[in-house]
Motif scaffolding. Structure first.
Motif, short mmCIF file in Angstrom:
data_model
loop_
_atom_site.label_atom_id
_atom_site.label_comp_id
_atom_site.label_asym_id
_atom_site.label_seq_id
_atom_site.Cartn_x
_atom_site.Cartn_y
_atom_site.Cartn_z
N VAL A 1 -54.23 26.63 -47.85
CA VAL A 1 -55.49 27.08 -48.45
C VAL A 1 -55.55 27.50 -49.87
N GLU A 2 -54.60 28.33 -50.00
CA GLU A 2 -54.68 28.97 -51.33
C GLU A 2 -54.20 28.48 -52.58
N THR A 3 -53.04 27.38 -52.12
CA THR A 3 -52.38 26.45 -53.32
C THR A 3 -53.14 25.18 -53.17
N GLY A 4 -53.72 24.56 -51.99
CA GLY A 4 -54.37 23.48 -52.11
C GLY A 4 -53.51 22.29 -52.14
N SER A 5 -52.19 22.47 -51.52
CA SER A 5 -51.10 21.38 -51.72
C SER A 5 -49.90 22.02 -50.97
N PHE A 6 -49.47 20.91 -49.88
CA PHE A 6 -48.57 21.16 -48.95
C PHE A 6 -47.12 21.14 -49.78
N THR A 7 -47.07 20.72 -50.96
CA THR A 7 -45.77 20.86 -51.67
C THR A 7 -45.77 22.38 -52.29
N LEU A 8 -46.75 22.79 -52.88
CA LEU A 8 -46.88 24.09 -53.40
C LEU A 8 -46.98 25.15 -52.40
N ALA A 9 -47.70 25.23 -51.20
CA ALA A 9 -47.46 25.90 -50.32
C ALA A 9 -46.00 26.08 -49.64
N ALA A 10 -45.19 25.01 -49.36
CA ALA A 10 -44.00 25.19 -48.87
C ALA A 10 -42.89 25.77 -49.82
N PHE B 1 -57.19 20.39 -41.66
CA PHE B 1 -56.93 19.87 -43.08
C PHE B 1 -57.48 18.42 -43.09
N VAL B 2 -57.95 17.94 -44.22
CA VAL B 2 -58.19 16.43 -44.48
C VAL B 2 -57.12 16.35 -45.86
N ARG B 3 -56.32 15.51 -45.53
CA ARG B 3 -55.49 14.98 -46.55
C ARG B 3 -55.62 13.78 -47.15
N ASP B 4 -55.42 13.48 -48.53
CA ASP B 4 -55.64 12.30 -48.97
C ASP B 4 -54.30 12.27 -50.03
N ARG B 5 -54.06 11.42 -51.03
CA ARG B 5 -53.08 11.30 -51.83
C ARG B 5 -53.04 12.29 -53.08
N ARG B 6 -54.14 12.93 -53.12
CA ARG B 6 -54.52 13.90 -54.22
C ARG B 6 -54.83 15.30 -53.86
N HIS B 7 -55.53 15.35 -52.90
CA HIS B 7 -56.16 16.47 -52.40
C HIS B 7 -55.86 16.95 -51.07
N VAL B 8 -55.91 18.32 -50.82
CA VAL B 8 -55.97 18.86 -49.44
C VAL B 8 -57.11 19.75 -49.33
N ARG B 9 -58.07 19.57 -48.59
CA ARG B 9 -59.30 20.46 -48.20
C ARG B 9 -59.47 20.86 -46.79
N LEU B 10 -59.99 21.91 -46.56
CA LEU B 10 -60.35 22.42 -45.42
C LEU B 10 -61.41 21.26 -44.57
N THR B 11 -61.18 21.21 -43.34
CA THR B 11 -62.29 20.54 -42.38
C THR B 11 -63.33 21.50 -42.14
N GLU B 12 -64.48 21.00 -41.52
CA GLU B 12 -65.27 22.09 -40.87
C GLU B 12 -64.81 23.01 -40.17
N ALA B 13 -63.82 22.55 -39.26
CA ALA B 13 -63.04 23.47 -38.36
C ALA B 13 -62.32 24.43 -38.88
#
Length: 290
Positions: A14-23, A49-61
């Motif tokens: 959530v805070e980094t917006g990225s799986f790579t940065l979060a790891a 999370f909704v994942r695409d090639r450039r962004h990671v964002r929260l779903t409604e849940a």
């Protein structure tokens, strides 16, 4: 069962917006992080999370789960500190610090706060630390102060300047014209908050110097300027022996650094300690910054 690791992984994404940065932040591999998020999603029964090639964002849940995760994280940290006194009865301060703070300034801040708190430092970008402050992962941050930052305690306002070795042809010159810098070798401070705007400034003037170093380390960049490896732009508080500041015509960037705290943490006594540090910093650094 939801574990603490699941919450840490979720909040890091959530805070980094990225799986790579979060790891990288929580020091796990990306496959481990992805597996942990997948486990969490199975346990809560929804994609978070909704994942695409450039962004990671929260779903409604995911948005509904976020305040619950933050509360769980606060409770985990409260359990960690239950019955523990770090140094006598001194309160502990988890202080976020942006990477571009000059070492002498940070040293002065820590010397002032160290008499009142047991301090743990957390480094990050300004945006990362703002998110950590909002989520309660740090108690206070030393970073950029914006006009809308209510309750912030300013420490120093300073311009960005060009730093050159003391033996450089521009040393001792008050102002340099940017067009004359095209033949210079530059050092890129990757932690600089105005890096993109600096690049745009020089590109617009068709100044495209060569680079001898690109580094996240502020101390290494400034030391390499002193060693004659190249020149760089930086806030004035990065002045050190062996280098000289020179203003650049039209390069009018500046910043204000200060302290921002979680209102729930900032008691009157703690606020008084922070204001004293601010007064000491202003007296020591402000004349130079101007």
């Amino acid at each position: 069962m939801i574990k603490r690791s699941h919450i840490r992984q979720f909040l890091a994404v959530v805070e980094t917006g990225s799986f790579t940065l979060a790891a990288g932040r929580i020091r796990v591999t990306q496959p481990t992080l992805s597996a942990g998020i997948a486990d969490l999603e199975r346990m809560v029964g929804s994609r978070l999370f909704v994942r695409d090639r450039r962004h990671v964002r929260l779903t409604e849940a995911g948005g509904r789960f976020l305040p619950l995760a933050r509360e769980l994280d606060r409770n985990f940290r409260a359990v960690d500190g239950f019955g523990v006194s770090a140094q006598g009865d001194w309160p502990t301060l988890k202080l976020g610090v942006i990477r571009s703070v000059a070492a002498p300034l940070l040293e002065a801040v820590l010397a002032g706060l160290g008499g009142a708190f047991s301090i743990e430092l957390v480094e990050g970008t300004d945006s990362e630390l703002r998110a950590s402050l909002a989520s309660g992962r740090v108690d206070m941050m030393l970073g950029l102060i914006r006009d809308e930052d209510d309750g912030a305690i300013p420490l120093i306002s300073e311009p960005y300047v060009l730093f050159v070795p003391s033996s450089h042809r521009l040393a001792g010159q008050a102002v340099a014209e940017p067009e004359t810098l095209g033949s210079e070798v530059m050092i890129a401070r990757r932690s600089c908050e105005v890096l993109d705007r600096t690049s745009t400034f020089f590109t617009r003037l068709h100044v495209r110097p060569r680079f001898s170093l690109r580094s996240d380390s502020e101390e290494r960049c400034m030391a390499m300027v002193a060693a004659g490896l190249g020149i760089t732009t930086a806030p004035l508080s990065h002045r050190r022996e062996g280098i000289e500041p020179v203003a650049i015509e039209g390069y009018d960037f500046a910043r204000t650094l200060g302290l921002r705290a979680d209102p729930a943490w900032l008691t009157d006594e703690r606020a008084a300690a922070c204001r004293k540090v601010a007064a000491d910093i202003a007296e020591r650094f402000a004349p130079e910054a101007r």
